[in-house]
Design a protein around this motif. Structure first.
Motif, mmCIF file in Angstrom:
data_model
loop_
_atom_site.group_PDB
_atom_site.id
_atom_site.type_symbol
_atom_site.label_atom_id
_atom_site.label_comp_id
_atom_site.label_asym_id
_atom_site.label_seq_id
_atom_site.Cartn_x
_atom_site.Cartn_y
_atom_site.Cartn_z
ATOM 1 N N LEU A 64 32.278 49.572 45.499
ATOM 2 C CA LEU A 64 32.864 48.921 44.325
ATOM 3 C C LEU A 64 31.985 49.105 43.093
ATOM 4 O O LEU A 64 32.489 49.211 41.973
ATOM 5 N N ILE A 104 33.209 42.518 41.542
ATOM 6 C CA ILE A 104 32.809 42.934 42.886
ATOM 7 C C ILE A 104 32.794 41.723 43.823
ATOM 8 O O ILE A 104 33.262 41.786 44.950
ATOM 9 N N ASN A 119 41.809 51.061 48.943
ATOM 10 C CA ASN A 119 42.100 49.998 47.996
ATOM 11 C C ASN A 119 43.321 49.199 48.417
ATOM 12 O O ASN A 119 43.397 47.999 48.212
#
Length: 314
Positions: A81, A92, A253
Motif C-alpha cells: 500500500l 494505509i 485490490n
DNA sequence: AATAATATCAACCGCAAATGC
DNA sequence: TGCATTTGCGGTTGATATTAT
C-alpha cells in the motif's frame, strides 16, 4: 492571521500519559463517546490539550487496537500500500483496522524502510536494476482524497491476545486494571495482566472497554453485523490473493476489504460524522489508478510473495 | 560494570482540510 | 461567501530501552 496553537496555553501538561489520566479520559469517553475533543479537557479537568486527548484515544485507548510485532503479512500489506499511496498512513491504516496510522508510520520508518533498502541493495547486485524511485503513485488528492483518505474506526477482534507484548512493566497494566475495576467503570475485567510498559499495555484497557462498546448504542444498523474473517483481517485477503494465483493488482485490490464497508463501520458505534462523510466505495478513478499502478508494483509483489508465507527476506 | 551508540516508539508540532456560524 | 474554529494527518522529536564496546 492564524489561530494560536491549542497547546500553547500555560499549564498544559505534556509528555507520557499516566494511568490516572487514561482512566479519566476513558471514563469520559465511556459516558460521552469520542469526538468534541475541544470539550474533553474542559469537562474532565485533564491538563491536556484536545489534540493530545484525541491522539491518546485514537492511538492507544481505542478498543480493538493491536500492538506489538507486525506479521509478515502485515508487512506485505504495508509495503504494497505504501508503494501505491505513498506516506498516506491514515489511508494505509484503514486497510489494517487493528493498527493505527502512527504505529504503521513508526514501523515503516524504523523497520520496513531499512528492509526495503537492504532488499534493493541486494537486488541491485543480483537482479536487474529496480526503478530509480519507489513506485509511488501520484494520487490526485483532489480527486480521490474523499475516498482514500479514510480514517474510520474499525474494530477487529477486541479480545485477541497480543503475544508480542513486552514483559517489562507489567505491573502497570495490572495496576490500571485494578484501578478500573475499583472504580466500577467496566463490567468485565481481563485476567491477563502480563503486559508491557504502560503505554503499550493500553490494549488491556481497550479490551476492558469491550463491554462498554457493546453496550453503547450503535449508530447504524450494521453495527451488529459480525464482520467476516477477511473483513477483520485484510491479510487474509492478501493471502487469498496469492493462494488464488491472482496476478494483477486489481485482483488483489478487489479482495482487499474496502475500508468503507458498512459492516465494519460503526462496529464500535464510534464513527464520527466527518469520518462517515469521508467513507464511500472506491471511486472509479481510484480503481483506475490502482490498475494503472499494476506494472509498477510487480517488483513489490514479488517481494511480497515471499512475505506472505515466510518472513520477508530483505 | 560503565559508557556510548543505536533502535524504538509515544507524543508533539505545524499545516491543511473540514466544519460551523 | 467568508471567517473562525475544530479536527485529522504526516513529519519530527525526544525519552527510554537495548545492544555493542
Amino acid at each position: 492571521m492564524g489561530r494560536p496553537p491549542c497547546c500553547d496555553k500555560v499549564g498544559i501538561k505534556k509528555g507520557p500519559w499516566t494511568p490516572e489520566e487514561d482512566i479519566i479520559l476513558v471514563s469520559y469517553i465511556q459516558e460521552h463517546g469520542p469526538g468534541n475533543w475541544r470539550s474533553v479537557p474542559i469537562n474532565t479537568g485533564l491538563m491536556r490539550c484536545s489534540k493530545s486527548c484525541r491522539l491518546r484515544w485514537t492511538n492507544y485507548l481505542r478498543p480493538g487496537i493491536r500492538r506489538g510485532n507486525f506479521t509478515p503479512h502485515e508487512e506485505g500489506i504495508i509495503v504494497h500500500l505504501q508503494s501505491l499511496l505513498g506516506n498516506r498512513w491514515a489511508a494505509i491504516a484503514s486497510y489494517l483496522p487493528q493498527r493505527t496510522d502512527n504505529d504503521i508510520k513508526n514501523y515503516w520508518n524504523t523497520h520496513l524502510k531499512k528492509k526495503l533498502k537492504k532488499h534493493q541493495a541486494i537486488g541491485a547486485i543480483f537482479a536487474p536494476p529496480p526503478p530509480s524511485e519507489p513506485s509511488i503513485i501520484p494520487l490526485p488528492t483532489t480527486a480521490i482524497a474523499g475516498h482514500v483518505d479514510l480514517h474510520h474506526d474499525v474494530i477487529g477482534n477486541p479480545l485477541s491476545k497480543d503475544s508480542s507484548l513486552r514483559p517489562a512493566a507489567c505491573s502497570n497494566a495490572a495496576e490500571v486494571t485494578q484501578l478500573i475495576a475499583r472504580r466500577s467503570l467496566f463490567a468485565a475485567t481481563d485476567g491477563d495482566s502480563s503486559s508491557s510498559s504502560y503505554a503499550s499495555s493500553m490494549d488491556n484497557i481497550s479490551r476492558l472497554l469491550n463491554g462498554f462498546m457493546k453496550s453503547s448504542p450503535p449508530q447504524n444498523d450494521a453495527a451488529d453485523i459480525k464482520p467476516s474473517a477477511t473483513e477483520i483481517n485484510p491479510l487474509l485477503s492478501f493471502n487469498q490473493y496469492h493462494m488464488a494465483g491472482a496476478t494483477t493488482l486489481s485482483a488483489f485490490n478487489d479482495m482487499l476489504p474496502s475500508p468503507q464497508q458498512p459492516a465494519l463501520m460503526g462496529h464500535s458505534g464510534y464513527d464520527e460524522p466527518r469520518q462517515q462523510h469521508q467513507q464511500g466505495p472506491l471511486s472509479p478513478i481510484e480503481k483506475l489508478l490502482f490498475e494503472e499502478a499494476e506494472e509498477q508494483v510487480v517488483d513489490l509483489m514479488d517481494l511480497s510473495d515471499g512475505c506472505c508465507s515466510v518472513p520477508m527476506m530483505f
